[in-house]
Design a protein around this motif. Structure first.
Motif, PDB file in Angstrom:
ATOM      1  N   THR A 169     -26.854   9.002  18.619  1.00  0.00           N
ATOM      2  CA  THR A 169     -27.841   7.915  18.712  1.00  0.00           C
ATOM      3  C   THR A 169     -27.583   6.756  17.758  1.00  0.00           C
ATOM      4  OG1 THR A 169     -29.227   9.075  17.133  1.00  0.00           O
ATOM      5  CG2 THR A 169     -29.703   9.454  19.470  1.00  0.00           C
ATOM      6  N   GLY A 170     -26.793   6.996  16.728  1.00  0.00           N
ATOM      7  CA  GLY A 170     -26.560   5.939  15.744  1.00  0.00           C
ATOM      8  C   GLY A 170     -27.613   5.877  14.650  1.00  0.00           C
ATOM      9  N   VAL A 171     -28.551   6.842  14.678  1.00  0.00           N
ATOM     10  CA  VAL A 171     -29.568   6.897  13.616  1.00  0.00           C
ATOM     11  C   VAL A 171     -28.892   7.325  12.310  1.00  0.00           C
ATOM     12  CG1 VAL A 171     -31.652   8.137  12.870  1.00  0.00           C
ATOM     13  CG2 VAL A 171     -31.404   7.454  15.255  1.00  0.00           C
ATOM     14  N   SER A 172     -29.396   6.820  11.208  1.00  0.00           N
ATOM     15  CA  SER A 172     -28.790   7.167   9.913  1.00  0.00           C
ATOM     16  C   SER A 172     -29.147   8.611   9.519  1.00  0.00           C
ATOM     17  CB  SER A 172     -29.301   6.206   8.841  1.00  0.00           C
ATOM     18  OG  SER A 172     -28.988   6.709   7.577  1.00  0.00           O
ATOM     19  N   PRO A 173     -28.158   9.400   9.063  1.00  0.00           N
ATOM     20  CA  PRO A 173     -28.451  10.777   8.621  1.00  0.00           C
ATOM     21  C   PRO A 173     -29.454  10.827   7.461  1.00  0.00           C
ATOM     22  CG  PRO A 173     -26.088  10.445   8.842  1.00  0.00           C
ATOM     23  CD  PRO A 173     -26.720   9.108   9.009  1.00  0.00           C
ATOM     24  N   ALA A 174     -29.559   9.712   6.728  1.00  0.00           N
ATOM     25  CA  ALA A 174     -30.506   9.674   5.605  1.00  0.00           C
ATOM     26  C   ALA A 174     -31.945   9.885   6.084  1.00  0.00           C
ATOM     27  CB  ALA A 174     -30.384   8.349   4.875  1.00  0.00           C
ATOM     28  N   PHE A 180     -32.950  11.896   8.440  1.00  0.00           N
ATOM     29  CA  PHE A 180     -33.200  13.325   8.604  1.00  0.00           C
ATOM     30  C   PHE A 180     -33.239  14.046   7.256  1.00  0.00           C
ATOM     31  CE2 PHE A 180     -32.202  12.312  12.920  1.00  0.00           C
ATOM     32  CZ  PHE A 180     -33.024  13.163  13.631  1.00  0.00           C
ATOM     33  N   ARG A 181     -32.447  13.583   6.316  1.00  0.00           N
ATOM     34  CA  ARG A 181     -32.493  14.178   4.977  1.00  0.00           C
ATOM     35  C   ARG A 181     -33.869  13.967   4.359  1.00  0.00           C
ATOM     36  NH1 ARG A 181     -26.920  13.809   1.534  1.00  0.00           N
ATOM     37  NH2 ARG A 181     -25.625  14.931   2.986  1.00  0.00           N
ATOM     38  N   LYS A 182     -34.393  12.746   4.551  1.00  0.00           N
ATOM     39  CA  LYS A 182     -35.733  12.443   4.009  1.00  0.00           C
ATOM     40  C   LYS A 182     -36.778  13.281   4.724  1.00  0.00           C
ATOM     41  CE  LYS A 182     -38.660   9.940   1.585  1.00  0.00           C
ATOM     42  NZ  LYS A 182     -39.713  10.928   1.630  1.00  0.00           N
ATOM     43  N   LYS A 183     -36.599  13.434   6.027  1.00  0.00           N
ATOM     44  CA  LYS A 183     -37.556  14.224   6.799  1.00  0.00           C
ATOM     45  C   LYS A 183     -37.562  15.676   6.312  1.00  0.00           C
ATOM     46  CE  LYS A 183     -38.754  15.644  11.436  1.00  0.00           C
ATOM     47  NZ  LYS A 183     -38.739  15.383  12.844  1.00  0.00           N
ATOM     48  N   LEU A 184     -36.359  16.214   6.100  1.00  0.00           N
ATOM     49  CA  LEU A 184     -36.257  17.596   5.626  1.00  0.00           C
ATOM     50  C   LEU A 184     -36.903  17.739   4.251  1.00  0.00           C
ATOM     51  CD1 LEU A 184     -35.223  20.447   6.066  1.00  0.00           C
ATOM     52  CD2 LEU A 184     -33.018  19.752   5.177  1.00  0.00           C
ATOM     53  N   GLN A 185     -36.698  16.754   3.406  1.00  0.00           N
ATOM     54  CA  GLN A 185     -37.312  16.802   2.076  1.00  0.00           C
ATOM     55  C   GLN A 185     -38.832  16.801   2.178  1.00  0.00           C
ATOM     56  OE1 GLN A 185     -35.577  13.628  -0.247  1.00  0.00           O
ATOM     57  NE2 GLN A 185     -33.533  14.464  -0.045  1.00  0.00           N
ATOM     58  N   ASP A 186     -39.357  15.986   3.100  1.00  0.00           N
ATOM     59  CA  ASP A 186     -40.813  15.953   3.296  1.00  0.00           C
ATOM     60  C   ASP A 186     -41.326  17.300   3.807  1.00  0.00           C
ATOM     61  OD1 ASP A 186     -41.138  13.421   2.398  1.00  0.00           O
ATOM     62  OD2 ASP A 186     -41.258  12.464   4.366  1.00  0.00           O
ATOM     63  N   ILE A 187     -40.582  17.901   4.727  1.00  0.00           N
ATOM     64  CA  ILE A 187     -40.988  19.210   5.273  1.00  0.00           C
ATOM     65  C   ILE A 187     -41.043  20.249   4.144  1.00  0.00           C
ATOM     66  CG2 ILE A 187     -40.297  21.101   6.807  1.00  0.00           C
ATOM     67  CD1 ILE A 187     -39.046  18.957   8.662  1.00  0.00           C
ATOM     68  N   ILE A 188     -40.020  20.215   3.293  1.00  0.00           N
ATOM     69  CA  ILE A 188     -39.977  21.172   2.173  1.00  0.00           C
ATOM     70  C   ILE A 188     -41.120  20.894   1.188  1.00  0.00           C
ATOM     71  CG2 ILE A 188     -38.620  21.953   0.185  1.00  0.00           C
ATOM     72  CD1 ILE A 188     -36.092  21.433   1.902  1.00  0.00           C
ATOM     73  N   LEU A 189     -41.326  19.625   0.878  1.00  0.00           N
ATOM     74  CA  LEU A 189     -42.398  19.281  -0.063  1.00  0.00           C
ATOM     75  C   LEU A 189     -43.752  19.737   0.462  1.00  0.00           C
ATOM     76  CD1 LEU A 189     -41.436  15.671  -1.223  1.00  0.00           C
ATOM     77  CD2 LEU A 189     -41.498  17.712  -2.624  1.00  0.00           C
ATOM     78  N   PHE A 190     -43.974  19.533   1.764  1.00  0.00           N
ATOM     79  CA  PHE A 190     -45.267  19.913   2.350  1.00  0.00           C
ATOM     80  C   PHE A 190     -45.492  21.419   2.263  1.00  0.00           C
ATOM     81  CE2 PHE A 190     -47.906  21.298   5.923  1.00  0.00           C
ATOM     82  CZ  PHE A 190     -49.024  20.495   5.745  1.00  0.00           C
TER      83      PHE A 190
END
Lengths: 99, 185
Positions: free
Chosen positions: B94-99, B101-111
């Motif tokens: 898709t051309g989306v930046s991997p960053a 998803f990294r941020k998303k994963l960090q949010d999931i872990i934080l939650f």
């Protein structure tokens, strides 16, 4: 230059998936009462090997307060997001900047 | 609900076992062999041992730690690595930046790990050379092993679902791309 595209933003918002519910509502289990809690109340150990794990579902081993705890955490995150958005320059100048 | 003083703690421990039965059957069988008959104290004492087995986490003895930290573990799990692998595939398509998803994963872990368990003093997100994630977590004084292990279980279950969703999206995108290439040919 990066520009905010409202149509793309709107499409992304509408295509957001349904929230994944992993916390089931707590349900009472007669089996757990008899095989685990009644024994613990009598200070007797219970055997993990002898439990019928297929008879135990996630809803039976979820404490009653657990779902509410998750809802509170979700609300807190939503509040945090609102607070973050309020601090963005577009909202601070009280006029439409993006769209 | 069950008229037992420590029913919440026992339920959370059983919840962790139920997770093992469904998602980690090999570890579950090993745990059953190891533990067998347990009372409340044994459940509590063995929960750290279970965490070590499931989340590849060498656990530091709380007494060895300094300052305000009660102890620590390194969170590593296959669901974290799967999520990152799938996100790389999705980004390639898709051309989306991997960053993102990294941020998303960090949010999931934080939650799941910080907000739900209220047991964490500090944590870091460390990526190695091949992009695998390791999260050292330092415990707060309010650390409760039962709530914490249940939070990790929720995190793993959430990521399993998220990985399935991501996999389905990747498959759809790949078949779409194949169709376009076929039509072009």
């Amino acid at each position: 230059m990066i520009q905010f595209n409202f149509e793309q933003f709107s499409r992304a918002m509408h295509s957001a998936p349904e929230p994944t519910r992993i916390i089931t509502r707590a349900e009472y289990s007669e089996y757990l009462q008899k095989e685990v809690f009644d024994k613990l109340k009598r200070d007797e150990p219970f055997n993990l090997k002898e439990l019928d794990w297929d008879a135990i579902q996630f809803c039976h081993v979820t404490p009653a307060w657990y779902e509410q705890w998750y809802r509170t955490a979700e609300k807190d995150w939503a509040k945090g997001l609102c607070s973050l958005l309020k601090r963005t320059p577009s909202n601070m100048c009280k006029q439409r900047v993006f769209f | 609900m069950y008229d037992y003083d420590y029913e919440n703690e026992v339920l959370l421990a059983l919840r962790t076992f139920k997770y093992l039965q469904v998602y980690e059957p090999v570890v579950f069988q090993a745990m059953l062999k190891e533990l067998g008959s347990v009372d409340f104290d044994a459940l509590y004492d063995n929960m750290v041992f279970i965490l070590e087995e499931v989340f590849d986490s060498p656990y530091t003895d709380p007494e060895l730690d300094e300052d305000y930290c009660y102890g620590m573990l390194y969170l590593e799990h296959r669901t974290l690595d799967e999520f990152l692998d799938l996100s790389v595939q999705y980004c390639d398509l898709t051309g989306v930046s991997p960053a993102v998803f990294r941020k998303k994963l960090q949010d999931i872990i934080l939650f799941h790990v910080c907000d739900i368990t209220e047991s964490v003093y500090d944590l870091e997100f460390r990526y190695d050379d091949v992009g695998q994630l390791c999260v050292p977590i330092w415990f707060a004084e309010s650390f409760d092993v039962m709530v914490f292990s249940s939070g990790l279980v929720d995190l793993a279950m959430y990521l399993q679902e998220e990985n399935k969703r991501l996999q389905a999206q990747i498959s759809a995108l790949q078949s779409e791309t194949e169709t376009i290439w076929r039509e072009a040919a």
